[in-house]
Structures are given as structure tokens and as C-alpha cells.
Design a protein around this motif. Structure first.
Motif, PDB file in Angstrom:
ATOM      1  N   SER A 530       0.486  -1.160  -0.085  1.00  0.00           N
ATOM      2  CA  SER A 530      -0.067   0.192   0.108  1.00  0.00           C
ATOM      3  C   SER A 530       1.379   1.068  -0.428  1.00  0.00           C
ATOM      4  O   SER A 530       1.464   1.299   0.699  1.00  0.00           O
ATOM      5  N   CYS A 531       0.351   2.422  -0.774  1.00  0.00           N
ATOM      6  CA  CYS A 531       1.212   3.443  -0.514  1.00  0.00           C
ATOM      7  C   CYS A 531       0.236   4.251  -0.617  1.00  0.00           C
ATOM      8  O   CYS A 531      -0.954   4.924  -1.537  1.00  0.00           O
ATOM      9  N   ALA A 532       0.266   5.632   0.230  1.00  0.00           N
ATOM     10  CA  ALA A 532      -0.442   6.740  -0.209  1.00  0.00           C
ATOM     11  C   ALA A 532       0.567   8.413  -0.026  1.00  0.00           C
ATOM     12  O   ALA A 532       0.975   8.932   0.647  1.00  0.00           O
ATOM     13  N   SER A 552       7.486   6.225   2.526  1.00  0.00           N
ATOM     14  CA  SER A 552       7.755   7.935   2.412  1.00  0.00           C
ATOM     15  C   SER A 552       7.737   7.708   1.137  1.00  0.00           C
ATOM     16  O   SER A 552       8.765   6.668   0.413  1.00  0.00           O
ATOM     17  N   ASP A 553       7.544   8.999   0.407  1.00  0.00           N
ATOM     18  CA  ASP A 553       8.405   9.222  -0.587  1.00  0.00           C
ATOM     19  C   ASP A 553      10.365   9.613  -0.809  1.00  0.00           C
ATOM     20  O   ASP A 553      10.907   9.871  -1.680  1.00  0.00           O
ATOM     21  N   ASN A 554      10.136  10.206   0.731  1.00  0.00           N
ATOM     22  CA  ASN A 554      11.056  10.698   0.694  1.00  0.00           C
ATOM     23  C   ASN A 554      12.138   9.628   0.755  1.00  0.00           C
ATOM     24  O   ASN A 554      11.985   8.577   1.915  1.00  0.00           O
ATOM     25  N   TYR A 608      15.481  -0.906  -4.444  1.00  0.00           N
ATOM     26  CA  TYR A 608      16.352  -0.003  -5.580  1.00  0.00           C
ATOM     27  C   TYR A 608      15.210   0.737  -6.198  1.00  0.00           C
ATOM     28  O   TYR A 608      14.149   0.639  -6.472  1.00  0.00           O
ATOM     29  N   GLU A 609      15.434   2.106  -6.384  1.00  0.00           N
ATOM     30  CA  GLU A 609      14.441   3.574  -6.824  1.00  0.00           C
ATOM     31  C   GLU A 609      15.314   3.654  -7.725  1.00  0.00           C
ATOM     32  O   GLU A 609      15.546   5.565  -7.240  1.00  0.00           O
ATOM     33  N   LEU A 610      16.134   3.270  -8.463  1.00  0.00           N
ATOM     34  CA  LEU A 610      16.974   4.173  -9.715  1.00  0.00           C
ATOM     35  C   LEU A 610      17.185   3.907 -10.586  1.00  0.00           C
ATOM     36  O   LEU A 610      16.653   3.083 -10.984  1.00  0.00           O
TER      37      LEU A 610
HETATM   38  C1  DGJ Z   1       3.649   8.213  -5.247  1.00  0.00           C
HETATM   39  C2  DGJ Z   1       4.299   7.355  -4.615  1.00  0.00           C
HETATM   40  O1  DGJ Z   1       4.319   7.493  -3.513  1.00  0.00           O
HETATM   41  C3  DGJ Z   1       5.411   7.437  -5.541  1.00  0.00           C
HETATM   42  O2  DGJ Z   1       6.323   5.982  -5.404  1.00  0.00           O
HETATM   43  C4  DGJ Z   1       4.922   7.143  -6.770  1.00  0.00           C
HETATM   44  O3  DGJ Z   1       4.208   5.856  -6.816  1.00  0.00           O
HETATM   45  C5  DGJ Z   1       4.060   7.734  -7.647  1.00  0.00           C
HETATM   46  N1  DGJ Z   1       3.311   8.314  -6.091  1.00  0.00           N
HETATM   47  C6  DGJ Z   1       3.350   7.849  -8.654  1.00  0.00           C
HETATM   48  O4  DGJ Z   1       2.518   8.838  -9.601  1.00  0.00           O
END
Ligand code: DGJ
Length: 747
Positions: A530-532, A552-554, A608-610
Motif C-alpha cells: 500500500s502507498c499514499a 515515504s516518498d522521501n 532500489y529506486e534508481l
Molecule cells: C506517489 C508514490 O508514493 C510514488 O512512489 C509513485 O508511485 C508516484 N505516486 C507515482 O505517481
């Protein structure tokens, strides 16, 4: 003799005692039929009397329930589920408006049932026990004879944890409809107010930082009204004593198994009692209950520790890993992923994706996740949400085709979705403009150019489900990242009658749970994350369906230490999504070492995310080593006992440390981090925890055995600074980290 697990009701004393080896929870039916709260904490045994826990008090200027005796006043009585309107002026756990307009309700004990195991909560996620012997449940029915309303309070005690799972249900047995304006999941009146209140607060890109304040007379609370549990506050608090630390002292946790608007509130009254209530946020909530209908509040989990906050966290970690996350994911090591988002954002085609995947495979990565941008006309964040069909210009062979090619490389394939959202630039909006949340006569605010689909409507959830299964039935997808990138504004459903608009937020979350339920049962092999916008909806409710979250996106290592540290207060490392990303970091523009980024990300699900295609040869070799270390240690990290050693939220915050021990204490892994370099300081020692005192261990970098007692009492030594002559000291420069692996020596 101590029984492992029991719930006892004593007819003579009218006392309920829920008890396991480590914990007692005691309540009693007061003389007037209300349920009183007596005790929660270390196990208690021996005969119990109500007089031990409460006294009749004849006090001036307090309203009493009946004349003459001066016995019971709810304003000073410690209760289990108080209502407002008789003699208690504090905020209640329940508030119902009757058809007469009256809000006076008065629930009296009627009967109770003791059940083996733990029943499911209809339509809501909750903890579970697979073996009836692992939990016992007490259901207590209360009744208001004037309103003809039944209140059922449910308490589950688990065999292995000092935890009570609670929930509440209201049933209208009368002939008139009523409105529930507040139904909390739990309420508890603690004996005193001498507590500190710990909450996890933040914002996008700095979620779940630890904040501690003193409780004081009056009310303090955390909550969310944005439609999601939110990045601002997490549905979790700890009450701790002033001297409670990570390793010693009393701590009490409240965690809500809920992903929508919530409230956790503490109220200290004039008698220095503390009332904690937790559940759906009453603000904006109003539920119409017709005759014979019931309303079920979500589950709340109350946990207790007398061995500090570290132990309290481990209780929640174990409970979530073993009794919340679905069984098939419990012991499975989390796969190492490459996520395409920070690698290429929206800018890709099949060739680019295959190149990334090929490179990922050569490094040892296990799952390739195709993030945002693969569907509809989604070439930026202005269009496409709602159109869950592949963009053939980018991916001419469809999801089925790209998934197959990636699987043929020996990787698994994962896909990003954001099912709750819609762009106005989409085919779905052209077909169903009425599916948006919002009043058509008013402005609808956008966030990231997107709008929220009205998941309180069954046909909307059906519509999205039917689109998604067209893809998932035909393509080989092993992982889904379910994103949600905005909160709900102008909450209004075009489907609900005027007197039901107060139901929209809760019905929305029920719709989200419904879609999760349908997808996870149709595709049990898919691992959901899950992600928000990162960690904007991290809660036990979603953990029930999705065993890990994008924290986190950070992805900056320095910020991640704080976020992961705070998140670990309640969520297990197996759920904390952690990726190594590029430098300069895309959120902070900070350059940290590749080593530190890896050393932080190990303590989670790891990935990884690069753009791995752009790594230098030296970096590739480093990444390969990181991946093989992660594979070696991930079971220990994700299944072991986590201990926080040095907090980024106390002192200078410049040095931080944590460790994980295996449950048999034979192995441990320790992470130590230093943010900024320091000139010419003395030695630094890091005291460990959770090892066998008398056993000998091997420790990374030491060619002699060290006993657990040395490691725990004296600690590991470090030279954490540049001292003018030792130019080879490995810990020089900013953003340093060390990892030690510790293993018991065979005798
Ligand atoms: C927000 C997410 O947290 C990111 O990892 C990525 O999936 C973007 N949305 C994509 O729009």
C-alpha cells in the motif's frame, strides 16, 4: 497455578477478569448496571473484590444517579464505555440522537458470552487467531430500555500478547430510526493522569516523527479528517511514564485497525483520571440506523508493557506479523525490488523497461515494479487515472507481453495502480462524471490534478474492479503497489440521501476494503504494497490486506532514519518499504554515501529506486554486495526482534543506532549511523541489547570472540571522528554508517 489464557466472570463480585501469563484486564458491573474499568497491567491473581478497585464516594457538588445514597456518580467513576447525558461531563465513547431528539442514553449490562477464539469483524479488517486456543473473546451486551438500543462491547485476549482487541457494535432494536453521532472503538478510564503522550506526526516526506508531550488537565488528541489515516497523524499513541525508556518502565499503546478518519483523544479530569477514547472521528460522522440495523466500529488494539517502549513495539510487531497480516505472507521474506518511479518517472517505453529489468536482474534484484504511467493517456500527472487499460504506444505488447518478457529474464513482475482516483482527462470521467466525490453545484478541489472516485458506491468499486481483473486475469503479475495520492475534500456523495451524507467517509473506506478483499482473494499469490504519496495511509487496517507499505516518498537516507525509526514504534520491519535511491536525492537534493543508503534500507523490505543502467562499475559491484547481504540477512531483519538503541529524536540526533536479534538470540544485526562528521572526538561506545549474557559471539571486524555481557554492558567501540592523524579511519566525512553482524559461537 497460572493459566495461559482465561476469561473469568465472578457472579458474586460481578467482576470480569481477562488474563494471560503476562497481562490482566479487569472490569466490573457496577451496582447501577454500568461497566466499570478497574485495572490493566501486570497479571493479578487471588480473589478480587470491587472494593479493591473503586469506592463509593459522597462528594459535594457532584451529580449522583439517585437521591439519598450518594453512591454512584459517573463523573468520577472509571468506566469502560461512557455516554454523555447522565452524570458524566467528559467526552463520551458513544453519542446517539434518538427519534425524540434526545441524546440521553444509558446503557446497562444485560448479558455476556465467552467465546473460544476470535470472531471476524464483518466488512472490516481485524486481527485474527487461526487456532481457537490462541485467543478468547468476551462479548458484553448492554441495553438502553427507553431507546431499545443494544450496545455490544467485544474484548479479545490473546494467549501470547499483553493485548486486548476491542470493538463496539450498536443495534437498533426499536421501531424508530436513530442517528449515531459517535461510536468509538474503545474507551478506557485510567486511574491517573501521570503519563506522557507519544504520537507519530508529520507530513508528506516526513511521516511518523516521534513527538512526546506531558498529559495535562483537559483534552489532547490526534486525528484525521482527510479521508485517510494520513501522513499528519498515525492512528497510534503510547502513554508512557516519565521515566519509561526504550528498555524499562510502563507503556500503554492504542492502535486503531482503521484507514479512514480517526480520533484518539486523552482527557484528564479534575480527579486526575485519564480517559482515552479511540475510533472513527466523530466530526463529520453521522450514521442513520434504521430498525434492526447494526453499526460496527473498527477494532482497537490496547497493548501494555512494563519493560519499556521497545517491548511494547515488539508486542505490536509480533501481533501484526502473526495475527494481522495474511498467513501466506507471514514468514515469506520480502522480495528485493527495483521500482521504476525514480528511475524514469513517466518517461519510458517497452525498450527502456526491459533494459532496466535486465540490469536489475544482473544485480540480483527479484521483482521489477512498473510504477505510474503505463495506462490510458498517462504521460504526466494530468491525465489517465481511471482508465486501467494499457497504453499501447508505450507498451505495444500490453501488460501481458511485458510481464512475460520480464519473467523470462528470471524476474517477477509488479504493477502500480491507483484505483480510487480519476483525472477529468480520462475516458472514465467522460463516461461517468457522476462517479466523483463532490457536490456538482460546487467547486471540486483538485490535488495533483486528480479527483476521488466515490468508493461509497458499490457500482463505482465494481467498475474499477472489472477493469483491473481484465489486466490481472491475463498477465502474470506477482506484486501490486496500490497508491492513493490525494485526500478527500468537499465530501459529498451523489448517491446518498441528505440524512446519510455523514456516512460518506466511512462508506468510502468500506469500499476500499471491499476492493482489497476482492482483489486479494482473487489473486492470493500477489503481494500487495500500500502507498499514499508514500506514507499517507500507513495503518493496521491496510496491513491486513497489504503486508507492506511504501513508507515515504522521501528516500534520502538521513530523513529515512527518522521516518523508519518513528514507524517502527508500532509497525514491524517486514512491513516498512525501504529503497536505495539515487544522489543527489530527488526529495532533499542531498548526497549521501551508497553505503549509508543501503545500511538504512536493509532495515525494511529492501529494494532500489534508481536508474540502475547508469550505475558505474564500482557502484554495480557495491550494489551486488548489498543485494547479497540483504538476501542473507532479510529473514533475521524481517522476522527478528527489533531494538531501537539511539534515537534521532533525542539529544543531537547526529548518531542513531538500532539492531535486530533473532528470537533465539543466536544472531543479531546492528546498524549505526552518523549524520555529520565530527572533529577530534573521543571513542564512542554502542551498548547492545537482547543477546545471551553468558554466550560468546563473533562480531564483524573483530577477530576474537566477545561475550553477550560485554556487548550489552560495555558495548562496541567506535572512533567516530577525524582525529588529525588517522587518515584511514573508515568513519570520516558526513553520512557514515556501520553494520555489524553478530553470531553465537558454537560451543
Ligand atoms: C506517489 C508514490 O508514493 C510514488 O512512489 C509513485 O508511485 C508516484 N505516486 C507515482 O505517481
Amino acid at each position: 497455578m497460572w493459566e495461559d489464557l482465561k476469561i473469568v466472570f465472578n457472579e458474586d463480585t460481578q467482576i470480569f477478569h481477562l488474563q494471560n501469563k503476562n497481562f490482566s484486564y479487569i472490569m466490573g458491573i457496577l451496582e447501577n448496571g454500568h461497566l466499570g474499568h478497574f485495572y490493566l497491567g501486570n497479571p493479578i491473581h487471588g480473589p478480587l473484590r470491587q472494593h479493591m478497585f473503586r469506592r463509593d464516594q459522597n462528594r459535594a457538588l457532584i451529580p449522583y444517579l439517585s437521591e439519598g445514597s450518594g453512591k454512584i456518580s459517573l463523573s468520577i467513576e472509571r468506566q469502560e464505555f461512557p455516554s454523555y447525558g447522565t452524570t458524566d461531563f467528559r467526552d463520551p465513547a458513544i453519542d446517539i440522537q434518538l427519534s425524540s431528539g434526545s441524546r440521553v442514553i444509558d446503557f446497562k449490562y444485560e448479558c455476556h458470552r465467552i467465546i473460544e477464539g476470535k470472531p471476524k469483524l464483518g466488512g472490516l479488517p481485524s486481527t485474527w487467531v487461526s487456532d481457537l486456543a490462541d485467543g478468547k473473546t468476551l462479548e458484553i451486551d448492554h441495553y438502553d430500555r427507553v431507546a431499545c438500543i443494544r450496545l455490544t462491547l467485544t474484548y479479545t485476549i490473546f494467549k501470547d500478547y499483553p493485548v486486548i482487541g476491542r470493538n463496539a457494535k450498536v443495534t437498533n432494536e426499536g421501531t424508530q430510526e436513530v442517528f449515531i453521532d459517535r461510536l468509538m472503538s474503545m474507551s478506557i478510564d485510567l486511574f491517573d493522569g501521570d503519563w506522557q503522550w507519544l504520537q507519530l506526526s508529520g507530513n508528506w516526506a516526513r511521516e511518523r516523527h516521534v513527538h512526546i508531550t506531558e498529559l495535562r488537565p483537559g483534552i489532547q488528541s490526534i486525528g484525521s479528517r482527510c479521508g485517510a489515516s494520513s501522513a499528519y497523524e498515525n492512528p497510534f499513541i503510547i502513554l508512557k511514564r516519565k521515566h519509561t525508556t526504550e528498555a524499562v518502565g510502563e507503556a500503554l499503546g492504542i492502535s486503531l485497525v482503521y484507514s479512514g478518519n480517526f480520533l484518539i483523544q486523552g482527557e484528564v479530569n479534575a480527579d486526575n483520571q485519564t480517559r482515552i477514547v479511540g475510533g472513527i472521528h466523530p466530526e463529520g460522522f453521522r450514521w442513520k440506523l434504521k430498525e434492526h440495523e447494526s453499526f460496527q466500529a473498527p477494532e482497537a488494539l490496547i497493548a501494555y508493557s512494563n519493560k519499556g517502549m521497545g517491548e511494547l513495539s515488539r508486542v505490536y510487531h509480533n501481533l501484526f506479523r502473526k495475527n494481522l497480516i495474511q498467513k501466506r505472507w507471514q514468514d515469506s521474506p520480502r522480495p528485493i525490488v527495483l521500482n521504476s518511479w525514480e528511475a524514469v518517472y513517466f518517461d519510458f517505453d517497452e525498450e527502456v523497461i526491459l533494459e532496466l529489468a535486465q540490469s536489475a536482474k544482473s544485480l540480483g534484484i527479484e521483482v521489477f515494479i512498473l510504477d505510474d504511467g503505463w495506462f490510458g493517456k498517462r504521460n504526466n500527472d494530468k491525465a489517465g487515472l481511471g482508465d486501467w487499460h494499457v497504453n499501447r504506444e508505450k507498451l505495444p505488447n500490453g501488460i501481458k507481453g511485458i510481464a512475460k518478457k520480464i519473467e523470462d529474464m528470471g524476474l517477477k513482475f509488479g504493477l502500480w495502480i491507483e484505483p480510487e482516483m480519476i483525472n477529468k482527462k480520462s475516458d472514465l470521467f467522460n463516461r461517468h462524471p457522476e462517479w466523483l466525490i463532490g457536490d456538482p453545484l460546487r467547486n471540486q478541489s483538485h490535488s495533483r490534478n486528480q479527483y476521488v472516485l466515490d468508493f461509497s458506491r458499490r457500482e463505482v468499486v465494481d467498475g474499477i474492479y472489472n477493469q483491473l481483473i481484465q489486466i490481472l486475469d491475463h498477465a502474470s503479475v506477482s506484486f501490486i503497489k496500490w497508491d492513493m495520492n490525494r485526500n478527500i475534500t468537499e465530501a459529498f456523495s451523489r448517491n446518498l440521501q441528505a440524512d446519510r451524507q455523514g456516512e460518506i467517509f466511512h462508506r468510502y473506506i468500506l469500499g476500499v476494503y471491499d476492493l482489497y478483499e476482492r482483489l486479494t482473494s482473487r489473486y492470493p499469490h500477489i503481494l500487495f504494497e500500500s502507498c499514499a504519496s508514500g506514507g499517507g495511509r500507513v495503518d493496521p487496517g491496510l496491513l491486513y490486506y497489504a503486508p507492506q507499505f511504501w513508507t515515504s516518498d522521501n528516500t534520502d537516507a538521513v530523513e529515512r532514519i527518522k521516518i523508519q525509526y518513528g514507524t517502527s514504534m508500532v509497525y514491524p520491519l517486514s512491513s516498512i518499504g525501504t529503497h536505495v535511491s539515487d544522489i543527489p536525492n530527488h526529495q532533499m537534493l542531498r548526497n549521501t554515501t551508497l553505503k549509508m543508503r543501503g545500511d538504512v534500507a536493509y532495515f525494511g523490505t529492501f529494494g532500489y529506486e534508481l536508474d540502475v543502467r547508469k550505475l558505474s562499475e564500482i557502484e554495480r559491484e557495491h550494489v551486488k554486495k548489498q543485494i547479497s547481504s540483504s538476501k542473507k540477512y532479510r529473514s533475521l531483519i524481517q522476522q527478528g526482534d527489533f531494538r531501537r538503541l539511539i534515537s534521532p529524536f533525542e539529544g543531537t540526533g547526529n548518531e542513531i543506532a538500532w539492531m535486530v536479534t533473532s528470537t533465539d538470540k543466536k544472531q543479531a544485526i546492528v546498524g549505526w549511523y552518523q549524520i555529520l562528521a565530527k572533529p577530534n572526538e573521543g571513542l564512542f561506545r554502542l551498548r547492545l541489547e537482547g543477546l545471551h549474557r553468558e554466550k560468546l559471539y563473533t562480531v564483524t571486524g573483530m577477530d576474537y570472540p566477545v561475550s553477550g555481557s560485554v556487548l550489552m554492558n560495555f558495548g562496541l567501540l567506535l572512533f567516530p571522528s577525524f582525529n588529525g592523524s588517522d587518515l584511514k579511519n573508515p568513519i570520516t566525512g558526513d553520512y557514515q554508517s556501520r553494520i555489524w553482524f553478530i553470531e553465537e559461537l558454537e560451543e
